[in-house]
Design a protein around this motif. Structure first.
Motif, short mmCIF file in Angstrom:
data_model
loop_
_atom_site.label_atom_id
_atom_site.label_comp_id
_atom_site.label_asym_id
_atom_site.label_seq_id
_atom_site.Cartn_x
_atom_site.Cartn_y
_atom_site.Cartn_z
N TRP A 13 0.80 -1.22 0.00
CA TRP A 13 0.00 0.00 0.00
C TRP A 13 0.84 1.27 0.00
N ARG A 14 2.16 1.17 -0.12
CA ARG A 14 3.00 2.35 0.06
C ARG A 14 2.74 3.43 -1.00
N PHE A 15 2.55 3.03 -2.26
CA PHE A 15 2.34 4.05 -3.29
C PHE A 15 1.04 4.80 -3.06
N ARG A 16 -0.02 4.09 -2.67
CA ARG A 16 -1.27 4.77 -2.37
C ARG A 16 -1.10 5.69 -1.16
N ALA A 17 -0.32 5.23 -0.18
CA ALA A 17 -0.04 6.08 0.98
C ALA A 17 0.67 7.36 0.56
N LEU A 18 1.62 7.24 -0.37
CA LEU A 18 2.33 8.42 -0.87
C LEU A 18 1.36 9.43 -1.46
N LEU A 19 0.40 8.96 -2.25
CA LEU A 19 -0.55 9.86 -2.89
C LEU A 19 -1.45 10.55 -1.87
N TRP A 20 -1.94 9.79 -0.88
CA TRP A 20 -2.85 10.38 0.10
C TRP A 20 -2.13 11.28 1.08
N LEU A 21 -0.92 10.91 1.47
CA LEU A 21 -0.14 11.81 2.33
C LEU A 21 0.19 13.10 1.59
N ASP A 22 0.48 12.98 0.31
CA ASP A 22 0.75 14.16 -0.50
C ASP A 22 -0.47 15.07 -0.53
N ALA A 23 -1.66 14.48 -0.59
CA ALA A 23 -2.90 15.27 -0.59
C ALA A 23 -3.04 16.05 0.71
N VAL A 24 -2.75 15.39 1.83
CA VAL A 24 -2.82 16.06 3.13
C VAL A 24 -1.78 17.19 3.19
N GLY A 25 -0.57 16.90 2.72
CA GLY A 25 0.49 17.91 2.75
C GLY A 25 0.18 19.11 1.88
N LEU A 26 -0.36 18.88 0.70
CA LEU A 26 -0.72 19.99 -0.19
C LEU A 26 -1.72 20.92 0.48
N ALA A 27 -2.71 20.35 1.13
CA ALA A 27 -3.74 21.17 1.77
C ALA A 27 -3.18 21.92 2.98
N ALA A 28 -2.49 21.21 3.85
CA ALA A 28 -1.96 21.84 5.07
C ALA A 28 -0.93 22.91 4.75
N ASN A 33 -3.70 18.56 -8.90
CA ASN A 33 -2.67 18.35 -7.89
C ASN A 33 -2.27 19.69 -7.30
N VAL A 34 -1.51 20.48 -8.08
CA VAL A 34 -1.14 21.82 -7.64
C VAL A 34 -2.39 22.66 -7.39
N SER A 35 -3.43 22.42 -8.18
CA SER A 35 -4.67 23.18 -8.02
C SER A 35 -5.26 23.03 -6.63
N ALA A 36 -5.04 21.88 -5.99
CA ALA A 36 -5.56 21.68 -4.63
C ALA A 36 -4.89 22.64 -3.65
N ALA A 37 -3.59 22.87 -3.84
CA ALA A 37 -2.88 23.82 -2.98
C ALA A 37 -3.37 25.24 -3.23
N ILE A 38 -3.63 25.56 -4.50
CA ILE A 38 -4.16 26.88 -4.83
C ILE A 38 -5.53 27.09 -4.18
N VAL A 39 -6.36 26.05 -4.24
CA VAL A 39 -7.69 26.14 -3.63
C VAL A 39 -7.58 26.37 -2.13
N ALA A 40 -6.70 25.61 -1.46
CA ALA A 40 -6.54 25.74 -0.01
C ALA A 40 -6.08 27.14 0.36
N ALA A 41 -5.06 27.63 -0.35
CA ALA A 41 -4.53 28.97 -0.06
C ALA A 41 -5.56 30.05 -0.35
N THR A 42 -6.30 29.89 -1.45
CA THR A 42 -7.29 30.88 -1.84
C THR A 42 -8.46 30.92 -0.85
N PHE A 43 -8.93 29.76 -0.44
CA PHE A 43 -10.01 29.72 0.55
C PHE A 43 -9.57 30.37 1.85
N TYR A 44 -8.34 30.07 2.26
CA TYR A 44 -7.85 30.64 3.51
C TYR A 44 -7.82 32.16 3.43
N MET A 45 -7.25 32.70 2.37
CA MET A 45 -7.15 34.14 2.25
C MET A 45 -8.52 34.78 2.08
#
Length: 216
Positions: free
Chosen positions: A98-113, A163-175
């Motif tokens: 399951w490591r590759f799937r874990a990489l993708l989901w952890l990356d999702a958490v990291g992008l948002a945070a 992918n990158v768009s998720a980080a943009i969404v998180a930053a934009t919503f916050y601001m």
């Protein structure tokens, strides 16, 4: 009824505490993705630690340099310690399907945070809302770009799925929430959750932005 000790709830009302928690969480999660990338290449434990550290602190380092701030992990040893602990933890887990799937989901958490954290730190430094969004995006994505380059994998910037768009969404919503004077804690929570859900949708259903249309 016994009143609640105000010292117990003060950390939740203190913006500095909220941002620090997000910062540590983002570093730890991204460090884990770096170590997972090293695991895919079957590297040794030293390379695990290097991948974890450079992925964990890479985006925040670029942000601080661009903002003219002291580089955060140089000022506080705990960030590097978190990276090393995350790398060792991934090493100890060993071979798992399951490591590759874990990489993708952890990356999702990291992008948002980190999208939220980067924007918040830029806001604290006095940057305008647009620059805060840019800094949030860079903070969330640059470490992953370095990780993928070192691992010889296609960069997250070149993936069609959101992918990158998720980080943009998180930053934009916050601001956006901060502009209307929402307190830091609820603004950070809502923005990080929104960014994560966008990335989760891309992982689950393959969401992607439309590509450049071809002309006949």
């Amino acid at each position: 009824m016994t009143p609640i000790d105000p010292t117990l709830t003060e950390p939740l009302r203190n913006p500095e505490t909220v941002l620090a928690a997000l910062d540590f969480a983002g570093v730890g999660v991204f460090a884990a993705t770096g170590a997972l990338a090293a695991a895919r290449q079957k590297h040794d434990v030293v390379t695990f630690a290097f991948f974890g550290a450079i992925t964990g602190v890479g985006g925040g380092t670029l942000r601080d340099l661009l903002l003219g701030l002291p580089v955060f992990w140089v000022q506080d040893w705990r960030y590097v310690a978190i990276c090393l602990l995350a790398a060792v933890a991934i090493w100890l887990v060993g071979q798992r399907d399951w490591r590759f799937r874990a990489l993708l989901w952890l990356d999702a958490v990291g992008l948002a945070a980190y999208g939220v954290m980067g924007a918040a730190k830029a806001e604290a430094a006095g940057a305008t809302p647009l620059i805060c969004i840019v800094m949030g995006t860079l903070t969330a994505c640059f470490g992953g770009v370095v990780r993928d380059t070192l691992a010889g994998q296609p960069s997250i910037l070149l993936r069609r799925e959101i992918n990158v768009s998720a980080a943009i969404v998180a930053a934009t919503f916050y601001m956006g929430l901060r502009v209307i004077e929402t307190p830091v804690w609820p603004a950070a929570a809502v923005a990080a959750l929104t960014g994560f859900l966008v990335r989760a949708g891309a992982l689950r259903w393959g969401w992607s932005l439309p590509g450049f249309p071809e002309r006949n």
